[in-house]
Structure formats: structure tokens, C-alpha cells
Write a protein that holds these residues in place. Structure first.
Motif, PDB file in Angstrom:
ATOM      1  N   LEU A 318      37.846 -52.941 -65.594  1.00 16.96           N
ATOM      2  CA  LEU A 318      37.792 -52.321 -64.273  1.00 16.96           C
ATOM      3  C   LEU A 318      37.460 -53.355 -63.198  1.00 16.96           C
ATOM      4  O   LEU A 318      38.050 -53.350 -62.099  1.00 16.96           O
ATOM      5  CB  LEU A 318      36.749 -51.201 -64.284  1.00 16.96           C
ATOM      6  N   VAL A 319      36.539 -54.269 -63.511  1.00 16.22           N
ATOM      7  CA  VAL A 319      36.198 -55.329 -62.550  1.00 16.22           C
ATOM      8  C   VAL A 319      37.405 -56.215 -62.282  1.00 16.22           C
ATOM      9  O   VAL A 319      37.715 -56.558 -61.118  1.00 16.22           O
ATOM     10  CB  VAL A 319      35.009 -56.160 -63.081  1.00 16.22           C
ATOM     11  N   PHE A 320      38.140 -56.593 -63.332  1.00 16.54           N
ATOM     12  CA  PHE A 320      39.333 -57.425 -63.144  1.00 16.54           C
ATOM     13  C   PHE A 320      40.403 -56.687 -62.354  1.00 16.54           C
ATOM     14  O   PHE A 320      41.120 -57.286 -61.539  1.00 16.54           O
ATOM     15  CB  PHE A 320      39.887 -57.855 -64.503  1.00 16.54           C
ATOM     16  N   ILE A 321      40.537 -55.385 -62.570  1.00 19.16           N
ATOM     17  CA  ILE A 321      41.531 -54.605 -61.820  1.00 19.16           C
ATOM     18  C   ILE A 321      41.202 -54.618 -60.331  1.00 19.16           C
ATOM     19  O   ILE A 321      42.085 -54.807 -59.471  1.00 19.16           O
ATOM     20  CB  ILE A 321      41.591 -53.168 -62.369  1.00 19.16           C
ATOM     21  N   LEU A 322      39.925 -54.411 -59.997  1.00 22.23           N
ATOM     22  CA  LEU A 322      39.534 -54.440 -58.583  1.00 22.23           C
ATOM     23  C   LEU A 322      39.788 -55.821 -57.972  1.00 22.23           C
ATOM     24  O   LEU A 322      40.224 -55.935 -56.810  1.00 22.23           O
ATOM     25  CB  LEU A 322      38.056 -54.057 -58.455  1.00 22.23           C
ATOM     26  N   HIS A 323      39.518 -56.860 -58.770  1.00 21.04           N
ATOM     27  CA  HIS A 323      39.764 -58.224 -58.267  1.00 21.04           C
ATOM     28  C   HIS A 323      41.259 -58.458 -58.051  1.00 21.04           C
ATOM     29  O   HIS A 323      41.663 -59.049 -57.031  1.00 21.04           O
ATOM     30  CB  HIS A 323      39.197 -59.238 -59.265  1.00 21.04           C
ATOM     31  N   LYS A 324      42.088 -57.998 -58.968  1.00 19.66           N
ATOM     32  CA  LYS A 324      43.527 -58.176 -58.833  1.00 19.66           C
ATOM     33  C   LYS A 324      44.074 -57.389 -57.645  1.00 19.66           C
ATOM     34  O   LYS A 324      44.996 -57.850 -56.954  1.00 19.66           O
ATOM     35  CB  LYS A 324      44.232 -57.727 -60.125  1.00 19.66           C
ATOM     36  N   ARG A 325      43.523 -56.226 -57.398  1.00 20.10           N
ATOM     37  CA  ARG A 325      44.023 -55.424 -56.286  1.00 20.10           C
ATOM     38  C   ARG A 325      43.698 -56.069 -54.935  1.00 20.10           C
ATOM     39  O   ARG A 325      44.441 -55.912 -53.969  1.00 20.10           O
ATOM     40  CB  ARG A 325      43.440 -54.008 -56.350  1.00 20.10           C
ATOM     41  N   ARG A 326      42.573 -56.793 -54.872  1.00 18.13           N
ATOM     42  CA  ARG A 326      42.256 -57.487 -53.615  1.00 18.13           C
ATOM     43  C   ARG A 326      43.265 -58.605 -53.346  1.00 18.13           C
ATOM     44  O   ARG A 326      43.545 -58.942 -52.191  1.00 18.13           O
ATOM     45  CB  ARG A 326      40.850 -58.067 -53.674  1.00 18.13           C
ATOM     46  N   GLN A 327      43.791 -59.188 -54.430  1.00 14.12           N
ATOM     47  CA  GLN A 327      44.751 -60.274 -54.282  1.00 14.12           C
ATOM     48  C   GLN A 327      46.196 -59.774 -54.230  1.00 14.12           C
ATOM     49  O   GLN A 327      47.125 -60.582 -54.161  1.00 14.12           O
ATOM     50  CB  GLN A 327      44.606 -61.257 -55.447  1.00 14.12           C
ATOM     51  N   MET A 328      46.396 -58.471 -54.275  1.00 14.96           N
ATOM     52  CA  MET A 328      47.746 -57.918 -54.280  1.00 14.96           C
ATOM     53  C   MET A 328      48.402 -58.137 -52.925  1.00 14.96           C
ATOM     54  O   MET A 328      47.765 -57.983 -51.877  1.00 14.96           O
ATOM     55  CB  MET A 328      47.682 -56.420 -54.607  1.00 14.96           C
ATOM     56  N   SER A 329      49.677 -58.511 -52.937  1.00 21.08           N
ATOM     57  CA  SER A 329      50.423 -58.710 -51.694  1.00 21.08           C
ATOM     58  C   SER A 329      50.668 -57.371 -51.018  1.00 21.08           C
ATOM     59  O   SER A 329      50.597 -56.311 -51.640  1.00 21.08           O
ATOM     60  CB  SER A 329      51.750 -59.409 -51.993  1.00 21.08           C
ATOM     61  N   ASN A 330      50.955 -57.445 -49.729  1.00 25.78           N
ATOM     62  CA  ASN A 330      51.218 -56.216 -48.975  1.00 25.78           C
ATOM     63  C   ASN A 330      52.442 -55.480 -49.512  1.00 25.78           C
ATOM     64  O   ASN A 330      52.476 -54.242 -49.556  1.00 25.78           O
ATOM     65  CB  ASN A 330      51.419 -56.545 -47.500  1.00 25.78           C
ATOM     66  N   LYS A 331      53.437 -56.247 -49.945  1.00 30.22           N
ATOM     67  CA  LYS A 331      54.652 -55.631 -50.466  1.00 30.22           C
ATOM     68  C   LYS A 331      54.352 -54.844 -51.736  1.00 30.22           C
ATOM     69  O   LYS A 331      54.782 -53.690 -51.889  1.00 30.22           O
ATOM     70  CB  LYS A 331      55.687 -56.711 -50.740  1.00 30.22           C
ATOM     71  N   ASP A 332      53.582 -55.440 -52.660  1.00 27.22           N
ATOM     72  CA  ASP A 332      53.243 -54.745 -53.910  1.00 27.22           C
ATOM     73  C   ASP A 332      52.357 -53.532 -53.651  1.00 27.22           C
ATOM     74  O   ASP A 332      52.486 -52.489 -54.308  1.00 27.22           O
ATOM     75  CB  ASP A 332      52.541 -55.707 -54.864  1.00 27.22           C
ATOM     76  N   ALA A 333      51.455 -53.674 -52.659  1.00 21.72           N
ATOM     77  CA  ALA A 333      50.585 -52.548 -52.326  1.00 21.72           C
ATOM     78  C   ALA A 333      51.394 -51.379 -51.780  1.00 21.72           C
ATOM     79  O   ALA A 333      51.150 -50.210 -52.118  1.00 21.72           O
ATOM     80  CB  ALA A 333      49.524 -52.986 -51.323  1.00 21.72           C
ATOM     81  N   LEU A 334      52.386 -51.701 -50.917  1.00 21.37           N
ATOM     82  CA  LEU A 334      53.229 -50.642 -50.365  1.00 21.37           C
ATOM     83  C   LEU A 334      54.082 -49.990 -51.448  1.00 21.37           C
ATOM     84  O   LEU A 334      54.277 -48.767 -51.460  1.00 21.37           O
ATOM     85  CB  LEU A 334      54.114 -51.214 -49.259  1.00 21.37           C
ATOM     86  N   LEU A 335      54.608 -50.806 -52.377  1.00 23.68           N
ATOM     87  CA  LEU A 335      55.406 -50.244 -53.468  1.00 23.68           C
ATOM     88  C   LEU A 335      54.566 -49.325 -54.356  1.00 23.68           C
ATOM     89  O   LEU A 335      55.018 -48.256 -54.781  1.00 23.68           O
ATOM     90  CB  LEU A 335      56.011 -51.377 -54.301  1.00 23.68           C
ATOM     91  N   GLU A 336      53.341 -49.745 -54.629  1.00 24.65           N
ATOM     92  CA  GLU A 336      52.461 -48.913 -55.461  1.00 24.65           C
ATOM     93  C   GLU A 336      52.091 -47.622 -54.749  1.00 24.65           C
ATOM     94  O   GLU A 336      52.044 -46.542 -55.349  1.00 24.65           O
ATOM     95  CB  GLU A 336      51.208 -49.702 -55.825  1.00 24.65           C
ATOM     96  N   GLN A 337      51.841 -47.724 -53.436  1.00 19.82           N
ATOM     97  CA  GLN A 337      51.521 -46.533 -52.655  1.00 19.82           C
ATOM     98  C   GLN A 337      52.700 -45.569 -52.632  1.00 19.82           C
ATOM     99  O   GLN A 337      52.525 -44.346 -52.737  1.00 19.82           O
ATOM    100  CB  GLN A 337      51.136 -46.946 -51.232  1.00 19.82           C
ATOM    101  N   ALA A 338      53.909 -46.109 -52.520  1.00 21.26           N
ATOM    102  CA  ALA A 338      55.101 -45.259 -52.518  1.00 21.26           C
ATOM    103  C   ALA A 338      55.279 -44.570 -53.870  1.00 21.26           C
ATOM    104  O   ALA A 338      55.674 -43.395 -53.940  1.00 21.26           O
ATOM    105  CB  ALA A 338      56.328 -46.101 -52.179  1.00 21.26           C
TER     106      ALA A 338
END
Length: 417
Positions: A318-338
Motif C-alpha cells: 500500500l505504501v509503494f502504491i501511494l508512492h507510485k501514484r504521486r509519481q504518476m503522469s497526468n496522462k496516466d492519471a486521467l486515463l485511470e480516472q476515465a
């Protein structure tokens, strides 16, 4: 009839006189025919009267015969009724022998004494009967019943006597404690007490001799919370929780027994037959009485260690997931949100589901429900591990790391927002 006879005599006399005293002329044909007709009519009248008398006599005979027949039928019916009711009385007296639940051959049956309890203020033994003795009471019983302890012990002593007789032991003597099968009087310090076998205090897997204050052994004489007498019952061992065959076979010399030995052996089962004869159904309340509380298995040391390892592993992911999400690009974040929006979920929903699963796993672990706790914990860790791998791959592609394509070629991508 009288008028016809008188008229016939008058005509006959007058014509006879004419025939004798006349001029000697032969009677004319007309007079002769008249005389013949009157004679025939007289005979017909007499015949009818005789037939009527015969009919009356026959009717009287038929009536008498009918009365005799009716009387005979009534007597026969009364005799049949007497025989019928006599047979009913015989069957009522022998209801146990001829009932629907009568068991003739006990060789296929087994009995399982479960426990000794006090039910409706009576000391009884709970037992089950099985109709496949070779299965060692592992199948479904034909029923669970109760019987007074005194009856069960009496059947057990008879069973022991028969067993010793089959083994050729002729000097077998019943245990001294067997006298307490019946309500027995004892005088201690000029005080009368009554003793009878019953359930021992403090356990459901033993019998004892209880003390009563009345000669019917119904009123318990309790002192210091116990009604047990100091009587040795070590020679009477009721096989609680042990499957016991109703017929116990012993090795015998075939030359020493007659042809009916084995036939009689299958029909004689003192313990089972006596318990079956005096049994009563044990309902749900009865079957719950005296049950020992099951102790739930807790978490042992090895379970706790493995549980801690899986919990720490999940927390680390869970800690690594939170760390990876902070480093996620805007494009990947938008794709995941979609993708979540297409599934009808929001980020708050995902967080709420995760927190709920953690709470459920914690509750099950505190309740000692091992199987479901292990299952939920492994599923949660598997999902976290899969999501962490996805984020790792996506972040590697986004930063331009070397990725091997399906055809084995190296794929490089520039970071793009």
C-alpha cells in the motif's frame, strides 16, 4: 265350497232318480254334460283350496326357516365379534411384540450412548440407534432417544450376563452396585434414605448413585450442592460415546451348539432391546441439554506470525502504491480516472471499499474465524500486488525505460504529459 257340494248332491240325486225311475230312457247328452261340468268345477275348487293351504304352510315354513337363518347368522356374527375383540385384546396386550417399530433381528443394529442428563427432573441417558452396525455409527441414526438410567443399566447388566454365558463363564455374578437399579432403602444413623442409579454430578459422561428422601426416588436429597452417594460404580462402565453393536458374537464350537443357536443369537440383544422398548423421543431441547460448550480454536503462535507477515506485506504494498501514484503522469492519471468513471466508481468509492475490507478482516480475525480471515487477506494482498505491478509497468513506460514488446523488439517512449 259348501254351496257347490250341496248343489252337486242335489243334481246328482235328482238325475239318478230320473235315470232309475224314469221310463228307462237314457239320460240325454245335455244333462250329462251339465253333470260333468259341475263335477269338474267342484274338483277345481277343492284343488285351489288345497293349494292355498299348501302355500300358507310353505310360507309359514319359509318364515320359520328365515327366523332360524337370522338367528344362526346373529349367533355366528356374535361369535365372530367375540373372537375379533378377543384378538384385539391380545394384540393390545402384545403391542410391543407386534408393533410397526418391532425389531426381530438385532444383528445389523448398533447403539451409541451419548451422555447422561437430567431431563424433566428424571435422570436419563441420551442414545442413538443405527441400522448399519458395520459403519461404526458414522451414518445417519434412525433416531435419538432417552431412557431412564435405571433401565439402561439393567439392560447393560443383562448384556454382560449373556456375554459371559456365551463365553462359557457360568459363575458370573452381577456387580454389587446393580442392586441400586431399583429404588433401595438405606438407614444411616437412624435416618432413612433411598438410593438409585442416576447421572453423576459435574459430568455428563458418567453415572452415579443418587440419594432421595422418598421411597419412589423422585425427591432428591441434596446436601452441599450434591446428591451423589459414595458408592463404587467402577464395575458398571456405560460405554459413552462408543459405538456398540447390539449383538456381540463370540467364537463357539459349531459341534457344541444346536441349529437354532445363531438364529436365537440374532434375536437376543438385552441392552438394545430394553433401551428400544422403554425409549422416548429426544427432541431438540433434549438434544441440546447437557451439550458441552465447544471451545473455539484461537490463533496459535505460528498463525499469528503468518498473519503478521501477510499484514505487513499488504501494508508495504500500500505504501509503494501511494508512492507510485504521486509519481504518476497526468496522462496516466486521467486515463485511470476515465476507466473508473466508466465503471461507475469514484476515487472516494475505491478508498471506502478498501477501508471496509480491512475492517471486516480485522473483525473476523478477532472472532477467531481463521478460514475466512486467511481467504480475505490473501485476496486483498493479491489485488494490491496486481495494482502495484500495473503502476510499476506504467511508470516504466512513461519514463522511457526499456520495454520488451510482444515480438521481442525493444520499445522506448518519451515522457509525455
Amino acid at each position: 265350497q259348501f254351496r257347490w257340494d250341496q248343489h252337486f248332491r242335489h243334481i246328482t240325486t235328482s238325475h239318478y232318480s230320473t235315470f232309475v225311475d224314469g221310463s228307462g230312457i237314457i239320460m240325454n247328452i245335455r244333462q250329462f254334460l251339465t253333470l260333468l261340468l259341475l263335477l269338474l268345477l267342484s274338483i277345481a275348487v277343492r284343488s285351489n283350496d288345497d293349494d292355498a293351504a299348501d302355500d300358507d304352510a310353505a310360507a309359514n315354513d319359509d318364515a320359520a326357516a328365515a327366523d332360524d337363518y337370522a338367528n344362526d347368522d346373529a349367533n355366528d356374527d356374535a361369535a365372530v365379534a367375540d373372537d375379533y375383540f378377543a384378538d384385539d385384546a391380545y394384540e393390545a396386550e402384545n403391542q410391543y411384540d407386534n408393533g410397526d417399530d418391532y425389531i426381530k433381528y438385532w444383528s445389523d443394529y448398533a447403539i451409541l450412548p451419548k451422555r447422561c442428563i437430567v431431563y424433566n427432573n428424571i435422570d436419563v441417558i441420551v442414545f442413538s440407534v443405527f441400522d448399519h452396525s458395520y459403519k461404526q455409527c458414522s451414518d445417519e441414526p434412525i433416531g435419538t432417544y432417552i431412557v431412564p438410567v435405571s433401565v439402561f443399566v439393567a439392560g447393560w447388566t443383562d448384556e454382560m450376563a449373556q456375554k459371559n454365558a456365551d463365553e462359557g463363564i457360568d459363575d458370573y455374578v452381577a456387580p454389587d452396585a446393580a442392586e441400586y437399579v431399583a429404588c433401595s432403602q438405606k438407614v444411616v444413623n437412624n435416618v432413612e434414605y433411598y438410593l438409585q442409579v442416576g447421572c453423576a454430578d459435574g459430568t455428563t459422561q458418567a453415572i452415579g448413585v443418587n440419594i432421595y428422601s422418598d421411597n419412589t426416588c423422585e425427591t432428591r436429597d441434596v446436601e452441599h450442592g450434591s446428591d451423589d452417594a459414595n458408592v463404587d460404580l467402577s464395575e458398571i462402565q456405560i460405554p459413552f460415546k462408543q459405538c456398540t453393536a447390539c449383538v456381540n458374537w463370540v467364537d463357539v464350537n459349531d459341534d457344541a451348539v444346536d441349529d437354532q443357536f445363531y438364529e436365537n443369537k440374532k434375536q437376543v440383544a438385552p441392552l438394545c432391546s430394553k433401551a428400544w422398548q422403554y425409549r422416548e423421543d429426544c427432541d431438540r431441547k433434549c438434544q441440546r441439554t447437557g451439550l458441552e460448550a465447544r471451545q473455539k480454536e484461537g490463533w496459535n503462535t505460528s498463525d499469528k506470525i503468518l498473519l503478521a507477515i501477510l499484514a505487513l506485506f499488504g501494508f508495504g504494498m500500500l505504501v509503494f502504491i501511494l508512492h507510485k501514484r504521486r509519481q504518476m503522469s497526468n496522462k496516466d492519471a486521467l486515463l485511470e480516472q476515465a476507466a473508473m468513471s466508466a465503471a461507475g466508481l469514484q476515487q472516494a468509492h475505491v478508498i471506502g471499499i478498501f477501508v471496509l475490507i480491512v475492517i471486516v478482516i480485522t473483525v473476523f480475525a478477532l472472532l477467531g474465524l481463521k478460514n475466512i480471515t486467511w481467504a480475505l487477506l490473501l485476496i486483498m494482498n493479491t489485488v494490491l500486488f496486481g495494482y502495484l505491478m500495473k503502476l510499476t509497468i506504467d511508470s516504466g513506460v512513461s519514463t522511457g525505460e526499456t520495454i520488451i514488446g510482444p515480438d521481442g523488439t525493444v520499445i522506448r517512449r518519451a515522457d509525455s504529459d
